[in-house]
Design a protein around this motif. Structure first.
Motif, PDB file in Angstrom:
ATOM      1  N   ALA A 160       0.838  -1.207   0.000  1.00  0.00           N
ATOM      2  CA  ALA A 160       0.000   0.000   0.000  1.00  0.00           C
ATOM      3  C   ALA A 160       0.868   1.251   0.000  1.00  0.00           C
ATOM      4  CB  ALA A 160      -0.934  -0.010   1.207  1.00  0.00           C
ATOM      5  N   GLU A 161       1.947   1.213   0.776  1.00  0.00           N
ATOM      6  CA  GLU A 161       2.863   2.363   0.811  1.00  0.00           C
ATOM      7  C   GLU A 161       3.475   2.599  -0.569  1.00  0.00           C
ATOM      8  OE1 GLU A 161       6.627   3.997   3.435  1.00  0.00           O
ATOM      9  OE2 GLU A 161       6.173   1.859   3.463  1.00  0.00           O
ATOM     10  N   LYS A 162       3.849   1.526  -1.235  1.00  0.00           N
ATOM     11  CA  LYS A 162       4.419   1.650  -2.581  1.00  0.00           C
ATOM     12  C   LYS A 162       3.380   2.247  -3.535  1.00  0.00           C
ATOM     13  CE  LYS A 162       6.766  -1.019  -6.161  1.00  0.00           C
ATOM     14  NZ  LYS A 162       5.858  -0.681  -7.247  1.00  0.00           N
ATOM     15  N   TYR A 163       2.157   1.758  -3.485  1.00  0.00           N
ATOM     16  CA  TYR A 163       1.099   2.332  -4.320  1.00  0.00           C
ATOM     17  C   TYR A 163       0.918   3.821  -4.029  1.00  0.00           C
ATOM     18  CZ  TYR A 163      -0.717  -2.225  -5.943  1.00  0.00           C
ATOM     19  OH  TYR A 163      -0.882  -3.449  -6.535  1.00  0.00           O
ATOM     20  N   LEU A 164       0.941   4.172  -2.768  1.00  0.00           N
ATOM     21  CA  LEU A 164       0.751   5.569  -2.385  1.00  0.00           C
ATOM     22  C   LEU A 164       1.857   6.448  -2.957  1.00  0.00           C
ATOM     23  CD1 LEU A 164      -1.241   7.281  -0.785  1.00  0.00           C
ATOM     24  CD2 LEU A 164       0.174   6.923   1.234  1.00  0.00           C
ATOM     25  N   VAL A 210      -1.022  -1.965  14.322  1.00  0.00           N
ATOM     26  CA  VAL A 210      -0.707  -0.531  14.327  1.00  0.00           C
ATOM     27  C   VAL A 210      -0.129  -0.112  12.978  1.00  0.00           C
ATOM     28  CG1 VAL A 210       0.773   1.254  15.350  1.00  0.00           C
ATOM     29  CG2 VAL A 210      -0.450  -0.345  16.821  1.00  0.00           C
ATOM     30  N   LEU A 211       0.799  -0.891  12.444  1.00  0.00           N
ATOM     31  CA  LEU A 211       1.386  -0.573  11.147  1.00  0.00           C
ATOM     32  C   LEU A 211       0.311  -0.443  10.070  1.00  0.00           C
ATOM     33  CD1 LEU A 211       3.884  -0.299   9.248  1.00  0.00           C
ATOM     34  CD2 LEU A 211       3.751  -2.770   8.976  1.00  0.00           C
ATOM     35  N   CYS A 212      -0.602  -1.382  10.031  1.00  0.00           N
ATOM     36  CA  CYS A 212      -1.660  -1.352   9.021  1.00  0.00           C
ATOM     37  C   CYS A 212      -2.651  -0.217   9.268  1.00  0.00           C
ATOM     38  CB  CYS A 212      -2.374  -2.700   8.958  1.00  0.00           C
ATOM     39  SG  CYS A 212      -1.329  -4.011   8.290  1.00  0.00           S
ATOM     40  N   GLN A 213      -2.972   0.031  10.528  1.00  0.00           N
ATOM     41  CA  GLN A 213      -3.883   1.135  10.851  1.00  0.00           C
ATOM     42  C   GLN A 213      -3.246   2.470  10.467  1.00  0.00           C
ATOM     43  OE1 GLN A 213      -7.180   0.385  12.641  1.00  0.00           O
ATOM     44  NE2 GLN A 213      -7.336   2.119  11.300  1.00  0.00           N
ATOM     45  N   LEU A 214      -1.947   2.612  10.720  1.00  0.00           N
ATOM     46  CA  LEU A 214      -1.224   3.817  10.303  1.00  0.00           C
ATOM     47  C   LEU A 214      -1.244   3.973   8.781  1.00  0.00           C
ATOM     48  CD1 LEU A 214       1.920   3.927  12.615  1.00  0.00           C
ATOM     49  CD2 LEU A 214       0.088   5.623  12.486  1.00  0.00           C
ATOM     50  N   MET A 215      -1.061   2.866   8.075  1.00  0.00           N
ATOM     51  CA  MET A 215      -1.049   2.937   6.616  1.00  0.00           C
ATOM     52  C   MET A 215      -2.413   3.358   6.090  1.00  0.00           C
ATOM     53  SD  MET A 215       0.496   3.025   3.827  1.00  0.00           S
ATOM     54  CE  MET A 215       2.039   2.792   4.654  1.00  0.00           C
ATOM     55  N   VAL A 216      -3.476   2.820   6.655  1.00  0.00           N
ATOM     56  CA  VAL A 216      -4.817   3.255   6.248  1.00  0.00           C
ATOM     57  C   VAL A 216      -4.962   4.756   6.499  1.00  0.00           C
ATOM     58  CG1 VAL A 216      -7.290   3.072   6.765  1.00  0.00           C
ATOM     59  CG2 VAL A 216      -5.918   0.994   6.529  1.00  0.00           C
ATOM     60  N   GLY A 217      -4.518   5.210   7.670  1.00  0.00           N
ATOM     61  CA  GLY A 217      -4.566   6.640   7.973  1.00  0.00           C
ATOM     62  C   GLY A 217      -3.744   7.470   7.004  1.00  0.00           C
ATOM     63  N   ASN A 218      -2.567   6.989   6.654  1.00  0.00           N
ATOM     64  CA  ASN A 218      -1.704   7.719   5.714  1.00  0.00           C
ATOM     65  C   ASN A 218      -2.352   7.836   4.336  1.00  0.00           C
ATOM     66  OD1 ASN A 218       0.179   7.909   7.750  1.00  0.00           O
ATOM     67  ND2 ASN A 218       1.503   6.310   6.940  1.00  0.00           N
ATOM     68  N   VAL A 219      -3.027   6.782   3.917  1.00  0.00           N
ATOM     69  CA  VAL A 219      -3.706   6.833   2.615  1.00  0.00           C
ATOM     70  C   VAL A 219      -4.843   7.849   2.673  1.00  0.00           C
ATOM     71  CG1 VAL A 219      -5.049   5.557   0.900  1.00  0.00           C
ATOM     72  CG2 VAL A 219      -3.072   4.469   2.002  1.00  0.00           C
ATOM     73  N   TYR A 220      -5.647   7.786   3.728  1.00  0.00           N
ATOM     74  CA  TYR A 220      -6.729   8.768   3.859  1.00  0.00           C
ATOM     75  C   TYR A 220      -6.174  10.188   3.905  1.00  0.00           C
ATOM     76  CZ  TYR A 220     -10.567   5.471   4.543  1.00  0.00           C
ATOM     77  OH  TYR A 220     -11.521   4.509   4.354  1.00  0.00           O
ATOM     78  N   LEU A 221      -5.059  10.361   4.570  1.00  0.00           N
ATOM     79  CA  LEU A 221      -4.424  11.675   4.648  1.00  0.00           C
ATOM     80  C   LEU A 221      -4.060  12.176   3.250  1.00  0.00           C
ATOM     81  CD1 LEU A 221      -3.522  13.623   6.933  1.00  0.00           C
ATOM     82  CD2 LEU A 221      -1.260  12.589   6.752  1.00  0.00           C
TER      83      LEU A 221
END
Length: 187
Positions: free
Chosen positions: A78-82, A111-122
């Motif tokens: 997900a981070e790579k896609y972002l 936590v890592l995955c929840q942060l990633m979801v938050g980062n995408v929404y951000l």
């Protein structure tokens, strides 16, 4: 900086880890190598190699029913896609990673995955959903009493308030809270 030599070393490490048959070594090589843990600054060729490392880790996790590692690999994907600007793919992959992580006992993966979801929404401009994701992440970190996870979440809050909301004083409060947590724990 010599990516070809680095990839060669990673491949040797992987070969040795697989030959050992020891799962903890295999996981360390798959999830701890520089190719998997990219910094986002890369060429098209490097992006392709990064995708190979992520896919290799994801395949191993799926094959061996290691849900927490599957979630971590999904978060990395997900981070790579972002970073590539593929926000919808990033959100879908991050949410899959989160759903997978929530079915494990691994608080770090959660936590890592929840942060990633938050980062995408951000990045999508949805501050409310980013805030909710970060709030869930800090709740998990607090319950697990993991200061490393908590400071990661505090930094995500600080980033959001500074760079997206331009609320510098609130951002500083989160940053200072992170410093306080670290000092309290001699870190």
């Amino acid at each position: 900086k010599n990516e070809t030599a680095g990839d060669s070393i990673i491949n040797i490490q992987m070969m040795l880890a697989y030959e050992s048959g020891k799962q903890h070594w295999i996981l360390k090589v798959l999830f701890g190598n520089a190719g998997f843990n990219f910094d986002g600054k890369s060429t098209k060729q490097r992006n392709s190699k990064t995708q190979e490392y992520i896919q290799r880790a994801l395949d191993y996790a799926k094959t061996n029913a290691l849900k927490e590692y599957e979630a971590i690999a999904s978060a990395r994907q997900a981070e790579k896609y972002l970073l590539e600007g593929k926000k919808n793919e990033a959100l879908q992959t991050a949410q899959f990673g989160l759903a997978t992580a929530m079915n494990t006992d691994n608080d770090s993966a959660k936590v890592l995955c929840q942060l990633m979801v938050g980062n995408v929404y951000l990045q999508k401009g949805d501050m409310l959903m980013a805030f909710k994701s970060y709030t869930y992440a800090i709740d998990i970190a607090d319950k697990s009493r993991n200061i490393y996870l908590k400071t990661q979440v505090l930094h995500a809050f600080a980033f959001m308030y500074k760079n997206k909301l331009q609320k510098y004083e609130v951002s500083k409060q989160y940053a200072f809270q992170s410093v306080s947590v670290n000092k309290k724990n001699n870190d």
